[in-house]
Design a protein around this motif. Structure first.
Motif, short mmCIF file in Angstrom:
data_model
loop_
_atom_site.label_atom_id
_atom_site.label_comp_id
_atom_site.label_asym_id
_atom_site.label_seq_id
_atom_site.Cartn_x
_atom_site.Cartn_y
_atom_site.Cartn_z
N GLY A 340 0.78 -1.23 0.00
CA GLY A 340 0.00 0.00 0.00
C GLY A 340 0.81 1.27 0.00
N GLU A 341 2.08 1.19 -0.39
CA GLU A 341 2.94 2.38 -0.41
C GLU A 341 2.38 3.38 -1.44
OE1 GLU A 341 5.39 5.35 -0.30
OE2 GLU A 341 5.53 3.72 1.17
N PRO A 342 2.05 4.61 -1.01
CA PRO A 342 1.47 5.58 -1.94
C PRO A 342 2.31 5.85 -3.19
CG PRO A 342 1.13 6.31 0.30
CD PRO A 342 2.03 5.11 0.38
N ARG A 343 3.64 5.83 -3.06
CA ARG A 343 4.46 6.08 -4.24
C ARG A 343 4.41 4.90 -5.23
NH1 ARG A 343 7.53 10.56 -4.76
NH2 ARG A 343 7.57 11.94 -2.95
N GLY A 344 4.14 3.71 -4.73
CA GLY A 344 3.92 2.59 -5.64
C GLY A 344 2.63 2.79 -6.41
N ALA A 345 1.57 3.22 -5.70
CA ALA A 345 0.29 3.50 -6.35
C ALA A 345 0.42 4.65 -7.34
CB ALA A 345 -0.76 3.82 -5.29
N LEU A 346 1.30 5.61 -7.04
CA LEU A 346 1.58 6.71 -7.97
C LEU A 346 2.11 6.18 -9.29
CD1 LEU A 346 2.22 9.68 -8.82
CD2 LEU A 346 4.34 9.47 -7.50
N ARG A 347 3.01 5.21 -9.24
CA ARG A 347 3.57 4.64 -10.47
C ARG A 347 2.49 3.94 -11.28
NH1 ARG A 347 8.85 4.77 -11.31
NH2 ARG A 347 8.62 3.19 -12.94
N ASP A 348 1.52 3.32 -10.61
CA ASP A 348 0.44 2.67 -11.34
C ASP A 348 -0.37 3.69 -12.13
OD1 ASP A 348 1.33 0.40 -10.01
OD2 ASP A 348 -0.25 0.48 -8.49
N VAL A 349 -0.68 4.82 -11.51
CA VAL A 349 -1.40 5.90 -12.20
C VAL A 349 -0.55 6.45 -13.33
CG1 VAL A 349 -2.33 8.24 -11.94
CG2 VAL A 349 -2.81 6.51 -10.20
N ALA A 350 0.75 6.59 -13.10
CA ALA A 350 1.65 7.15 -14.12
C ALA A 350 1.67 6.29 -15.38
CB ALA A 350 3.06 7.29 -13.56
N LEU A 351 1.64 4.96 -15.23
CA LEU A 351 1.67 4.09 -16.41
C LEU A 351 0.39 4.22 -17.21
CD1 LEU A 351 3.33 0.77 -15.16
CD2 LEU A 351 4.38 2.88 -16.01
N ILE A 352 -0.76 4.32 -16.54
CA ILE A 352 -2.02 4.53 -17.25
C ILE A 352 -2.01 5.90 -17.95
CG2 ILE A 352 -4.50 4.85 -17.00
CD1 ILE A 352 -3.75 1.97 -16.74
N GLN A 353 -1.59 6.92 -17.24
CA GLN A 353 -1.56 8.26 -17.81
C GLN A 353 -0.64 8.32 -19.02
OE1 GLN A 353 -1.48 11.52 -15.01
NE2 GLN A 353 -0.17 12.77 -16.33
N ALA A 354 0.50 7.66 -18.93
CA ALA A 354 1.44 7.64 -20.05
C ALA A 354 0.82 6.97 -21.27
CB ALA A 354 2.72 6.93 -19.64
N ALA A 355 0.15 5.85 -21.06
CA ALA A 355 -0.48 5.13 -22.17
C ALA A 355 -1.60 5.96 -22.80
CB ALA A 355 -1.02 3.79 -21.69
#
Length: 372
Positions: A340-355
């Motif tokens: 549940g590390e927030p910065r890990g969840a940030l990377r998940d959003v970043a990959l969707i946003q990038a795509a």
């Protein structure tokens, strides 16, 4: 309440709170995990009351829960957060509302478990994370993002196998998650999903699960995404499908296909295959050989005399994320499973946003996050 029992409030009274969180809490209580629900909140009194009634039945409570709402004749969220007998909140509100509520709860001195995605985009997520890290984390408050895929035994088993070198060095991979979403779906009929005020619609809300799978099982982070986004079904605005090529820091690369626009349920699939120098691993979700929905991990290791292993795992991610949240608060984060590390969840959003925004041009993930 004993000093070793965690008292929580549930903020939000939608489908997930009723059909996911309540059963998980009930299962944990049956397993002697020290958690109790003390109150519920929703914008409307009717939805909060409905959740309280469901909790009383599901959790076999002797008396009803305290109900809070935004109605002028009721006590609201501020009064709930002012209660000293509540140590933590589980936030299950529409995506657009969650960041504000997370900060409000932390400001009131509560530990927080908030549903994924962490925020609607990278910029909003980073602002939220920085506020937590500078103002509330130093005070000992715990904030975790509830990404249940991160807590699934099957996915964690796949990660252990790959990270231990069972299939050798990762060379390439493919993830394909295709869902059928029609207008009669109860998930679609949720108002904030029907007319989303955030990028990607279902691709963000549901797609971060798949990005979490990659983050967990791959031994090297994604550093570049080049993809295309499209809309197949007009009612799934703004996009319902993405196809991307992703590159890892290690030099490995892979393909990611994510869609909520299957023409029918027969097209649905959830499948990831990771190929290494010494074998490959398949991770899939669906009915196993016993006819039970869950995760299946299949590994074929060896180059000249390959050996196959196959193991099925029951779905347990929601129970685990809540259990490990409770343990982190009661026993200290250093003694709890780290999820549940927030910065890990940030990377998940970043990959969707990038795509979603790539348009075929490679997007540097590190740069995307740093420049947000």
């Amino acid at each position: 309440m004993s000093s070793t029992e965690l008292s929580v409030a549930i903020l939000g009274a939608g489908i997930w709170a009723k059909e996911a969180d309540l059963p998980a809490i009930g299962a944990l209580q049956a397993a002697q995990v020290p958690i109790k629900v003390a109150a519920v909140y929703s914008r409307s009194t009717s939805s909060a009351s409905a959740l309280a009634e469901a909790a009383q039945q599901s959790l076999k409570l002797d008396s009803g829960l305290a109900v809070y709402s935004d109605a002028p004749d009721r006590e609201g969220l501020d009064e709930l957060l002012a209660r000293s007998d509540i140590q933590a909140v589980i936030v299950v509100l529409p995506l657009g509302q969650q960041p504000e509520i997370v900060i409000k709860a932390l400001k009131a001195g509560k530990h927080v478990l908030s549903e994924k995605p962490v925020a609607k985009d990278v910029k909003a997520a980073l602002e939220l994370i920085k506020t937590y890290e500078t103002e509330y984390k130093p005070k000992g408050l715990i904030w975790r993002v509830a990404e249940n895929f991160e807590c699934e035994p099957g996915i964690r088993a796949a990660a252990d196998a790959i990270h231990s070198g069972k299939i050798g060095k990762v060379a390439f991979f493919r993830l394909s998650v295709v869902n059928y979403t029609d207008q009669e779906s109860r998930w679609y009929k949720t108002s904030w999903r029907t007319v989303p005020d955030y990028q990607g619609g279902f691709l963000l809300d549901g797609g971060v699960h798949s990005m979490a799978v990659l983050r967990i099982i791959l031994p090297s982070p994604v550093v570049s995404v080049s993809g295309h986004a499209s809309l197949t079904k007009p009612y799934l605005l703004p996009h319902d499908s993405i196809q991307s090529v992703v590159a890892l820091d290690s030099g490995a690369h892979g393909l990611v296909e994510l869609s909520f626009a299957a023409p029918n349920s027969a097209r649905g699939e959830s499948f990831t295959v990771v190929t290494g120098t010494e074998g490959f691993l398949e991770l899939s979700f669906g009915k196993n050989e016993a006819g039970v929905y869950g995760w299946t991990v299949r590994t074929v290791a060896g180059t000249k005399d390959p050996k196959e292993e196959k193991q099925s795992y029951k779905v347990q991610g929601i129970e685990n994320e809540i259990k490990w949240f409770v343990e982190a608060i009661l026993n200290g984060e250093q003694n709890a499973v780290s999820i549940g590390e927030p910065r890990g969840a940030l990377r998940d959003v970043a990959l969707i946003q990038a795509a979603l925004t790539s348009g075929g041009t490679p997007v540097d993930i590190k740069k995307l996050v740093e420049e947000a």
